[in-house]
Motif scaffolding. Structure first.
Motif, short mmCIF file in Angstrom:
data_model
loop_
_atom_site.label_atom_id
_atom_site.label_comp_id
_atom_site.label_asym_id
_atom_site.label_seq_id
_atom_site.Cartn_x
_atom_site.Cartn_y
_atom_site.Cartn_z
N ILE A 105 32.36 51.83 -12.01
CA ILE A 105 31.00 51.42 -12.32
C ILE A 105 30.93 49.94 -12.66
N GLN B 3 36.32 56.28 -13.62
CA GLN B 3 34.86 56.17 -13.47
C GLN B 3 34.34 54.88 -14.10
N SER C 86 21.51 51.99 -16.06
CA SER C 86 21.62 52.89 -17.21
C SER C 86 22.39 54.13 -16.82
N CYS C 87 23.35 54.50 -17.64
CA CYS C 87 24.21 55.64 -17.34
C CYS C 87 24.19 56.64 -18.49
N ASP C 88 23.95 57.91 -18.16
CA ASP C 88 24.12 58.96 -19.15
C ASP C 88 25.44 59.68 -18.87
N ARG C 89 25.71 60.74 -19.59
CA ARG C 89 27.01 61.41 -19.45
C ARG C 89 27.19 62.05 -18.07
N ASN C 90 26.08 62.30 -17.37
CA ASN C 90 26.16 62.90 -16.03
C ASN C 90 26.52 61.87 -14.96
N THR C 91 26.19 60.62 -15.21
CA THR C 91 26.48 59.58 -14.22
C THR C 91 27.69 58.73 -14.59
N LEU C 92 28.11 58.80 -15.86
CA LEU C 92 29.30 58.07 -16.28
C LEU C 92 29.99 58.78 -17.43
N ASP C 93 31.18 59.28 -17.18
CA ASP C 93 32.01 59.86 -18.23
C ASP C 93 32.89 58.74 -18.77
N THR D 110 25.10 52.28 -21.65
CA THR D 110 25.64 53.64 -21.74
C THR D 110 24.78 54.46 -22.70
#
Length: 284
Positions: free
Chosen positions: A45, A41, A28-35, A6
């Motif tokens: 994931i 969500q 890898s997740c940023d705030r746009n791909t994982l809240d 994250t």
């Protein structure tokens, strides 16, 4: 090995992604791909990817705003962490949490903290990070909590690139001012990423300080940056009260990797050599 990271847009998350993607299966997740504040969500994931390791670098890190709106910090740093914890409860996933040496508070004026010192957070941000630690200690099957601080590295386009921002300042000024009281451990994110991999491969669990060697003042740190940059800019001392802050941040965030040293696991180098190496990669 499947690794979920994250905070992928941050300087540590991006560095971890680049290092680990060469060897492992990484999501890898940023705030746009994982809240991470969304339970739905997060569960989606983790259930789709089924990570063996979850490295949680995402955080609300604006210390000043956390004082004004603590609920924002709590939503991400506490309940976002809890969402991630819940999502892996039925697995044997290793939960790696990036915490802060700032959580120790004001107890020591200059001496660095060890893991055996009391934790007394003085800001809402540090309180939220410590609450995240407590959740992990209570509920994770396997966990690794790493207390770090004063991170540097990343590319020049990243907002939290401390070194590059000092470069831009020094290019346009002949004098910079820095705090001679504030203490900490400048820590290169590539060194920290390699240390994390070392701990993973050695199947380490527990709570550890994880910083580069040799604590310094903010003044000494910035002087070293400017010296390595070779810029004609003087760095002068100025008292911390000349930089007014809303958050009551401790003047001492320095630490020793006591636990890692005791267990023969510490591979963190001195920050000065890492800083020089990093600046050389920037080709400024």
């Amino acid at each position: 090995m499947k690794i979920l990271i994250t905070g992928a847009a941050g300087i540590l998350g991006k560095t971890l992604t680049e290092l680990f993607s060469e060897k492992y299966s990484v999501l890898s997740c940023d705030r746009n791909t994982l809240d991470i504040t969304s339970r739905v969500q997060v569960r989606k994931i983790t259930q789709q990817f089924c990570p063996d390791i979850l490295i949680h670098t995402a955080a609300f890190t604006n210390v000043e705003k956390a004082e004004e709106s603590p609920e924002d910090a709590f939503a991400i740093n506490i309940y976002g962490t809890l969402n991630l914890l819940e999502s892996i409860q039925m697995s044997n996933c290793l939960f790696i949490y990036i915490s802060s040496t700032g959580i120790y508070g004001f107890a020591k004026e200059k001496m660095p903290y060890t893991e055996f010192d009391a934790v007394v957070p003085t800001t809402q941000y540090h309180r939220s990070k410590y609450e995240g630690e407590l959740l992990i200690q209570r509920h994770a099957h396997r966990f690794l909590i790493l207390r770090t601080g004063w991170l540097f590295g990343g590319d020049i386009h990243q907002r939290k690139n401390f070194v590059y921002r000092r470069y831009l300042e020094a290019k346009s000024k002949t004098i910079l001012f820095a705090d001679p009281i504030q203490r900490g451990n400048p820590t290169y994110v590539l060194d920290l990423s390699r240390q994390i991999e070392h701990l993973i491969l050695n199947e380490v669990i527990g709570t550890y300080n994880c910083v580069s060697a040799e604590p310094v003042t903010r003044l000494e740190y910035i002087q070293e940056i400017i010296s390595n940059l070779g810029l004609n800019c003087e760095v002068r001392s100025i008292e911390g009260n000349k930089f007014p802050r809303i958050a009551p941040v401790s003047s001492n965030e320095s630490a020793l990797n006591y636990g890692l040293d005791m267990r023969g696991l510490n591979i963190m180098p001195n920050w000065k050599s890492s800083l020089k190496m990093y600046i050389n990669t920037l080709a400024l």
